[in-house]
Write a protein that holds these residues in place. Structure first.
Motif, mmCIF file in Angstrom:
data_model
loop_
_atom_site.group_PDB
_atom_site.id
_atom_site.type_symbol
_atom_site.label_atom_id
_atom_site.label_comp_id
_atom_site.label_asym_id
_atom_site.label_seq_id
_atom_site.Cartn_x
_atom_site.Cartn_y
_atom_site.Cartn_z
ATOM 1 N N LEU A 145 0.821 -1.206 0.000
ATOM 2 C CA LEU A 145 0.000 0.000 0.000
ATOM 3 C C LEU A 145 0.856 1.257 0.000
ATOM 4 O O LEU A 145 0.620 2.179 -0.787
ATOM 5 N N CYS A 146 1.852 1.305 0.876
ATOM 6 C CA CYS A 146 2.702 2.498 0.967
ATOM 7 C C CYS A 146 3.485 2.735 -0.320
ATOM 8 O O CYS A 146 3.594 3.874 -0.790
ATOM 9 N N GLU A 192 2.547 6.122 -2.598
ATOM 10 C CA GLU A 192 3.513 7.195 -2.821
ATOM 11 C C GLU A 192 4.247 7.062 -4.155
ATOM 12 O O GLU A 192 4.899 7.999 -4.596
ATOM 13 N N GLY A 193 4.152 5.908 -4.784
ATOM 14 C CA GLY A 193 4.813 5.717 -6.066
ATOM 15 C C GLY A 193 4.011 6.238 -7.238
ATOM 16 O O GLY A 193 4.512 7.007 -8.054
ATOM 17 N N MET A 246 8.548 10.214 -0.068
ATOM 18 C CA MET A 246 7.705 9.511 0.914
ATOM 19 C C MET A 246 7.614 8.018 0.610
ATOM 20 O O MET A 246 7.176 7.245 1.451
ATOM 21 N N ILE A 247 8.041 7.616 -0.570
ATOM 22 C CA ILE A 247 8.033 6.192 -0.917
ATOM 23 C C ILE A 247 8.966 5.404 0.003
ATOM 24 O O ILE A 247 8.805 4.206 0.201
ATOM 25 N N LEU A 248 9.912 6.090 0.607
ATOM 26 C CA LEU A 248 10.843 5.437 1.527
ATOM 27 C C LEU A 248 10.151 4.907 2.784
ATOM 28 O O LEU A 248 10.661 4.002 3.433
ATOM 29 N N LYS A 249 8.991 5.469 3.121
ATOM 30 C CA LYS A 249 8.269 4.952 4.296
ATOM 31 C C LYS A 249 7.830 3.513 4.068
ATOM 32 O O LYS A 249 7.781 2.723 4.998
ATOM 33 N N ALA A 270 9.476 1.454 1.890
ATOM 34 C CA ALA A 270 10.712 0.681 1.755
ATOM 35 C C ALA A 270 11.315 0.365 3.123
ATOM 36 O O ALA A 270 11.924 -0.693 3.303
ATOM 37 N N PHE A 271 11.130 1.249 4.088
ATOM 38 C CA PHE A 271 11.680 0.999 5.417
ATOM 39 C C PHE A 271 11.043 -0.224 6.073
ATOM 40 O O PHE A 271 11.686 -0.913 6.864
#
Length: 123
Positions: free
Chosen positions: A20-21, A25-26, A38-41, A43-44
């Motif tokens: 979903l994240c 953001e993608g 914000m796509i890093l949220k 990936a984290f």
């Protein structure tokens, strides 16, 4: 319920939250056209994935503390954004709550019960 069921729920909700994240953001409704950092949220969340899949209790513990940031961000954006972003934020909030509950229940189900000797010594 047993610990394996909680592990399955936690694993499934974590994978869905990552998807979903990353999608949100993608390309679905990024903050800036063309995507944002914000796509890093999403990936984290890949860092605890293997610990959750393997049932490592330590990973469950620290993720139960960290997932609350996703709950906070989802609730904030669900009440302040509009359109598709608002629905995606509501989904993030729901998945965060499910994941948090599964994490806590797994931690409780796998804790080591004190032995009778230790209980007798403390009296």
């Amino acid at each position: 319920m047993n610990a394996q069921r909680y592990q399955l729920i936690a694993s499934t909700s974590l994978i869905l939250l990552i998807a979903l994240c990353l999608a949100w953001e993608g390309w679905l409704a990024p903050l800036k056209p063309g995507g944002s950092w914000m796509i890093l949220k999403g990936a984290f969340l890949l860092f605890p994935l293997f610990g959750i899949l393997r049932g490592k209790r330590y990973t469950y513990k620290w993720l139960s503390l960290f997932i609350q940031f996703y709950l906070m961000e989802g609730a904030t954006r669900a009440t302040s954004d509009s359109g598709l972003s608002q629905w995606l934020a509501a989904g993030e909030t729901l998945l965060s709550v499910v994941l948090f509950a599964a994490l806590v229940l797994y931690i409780r189900a796998t804790r080591i019960a004190p032995t009778k000797e230790k209980a007798a010594q403390s009296n």
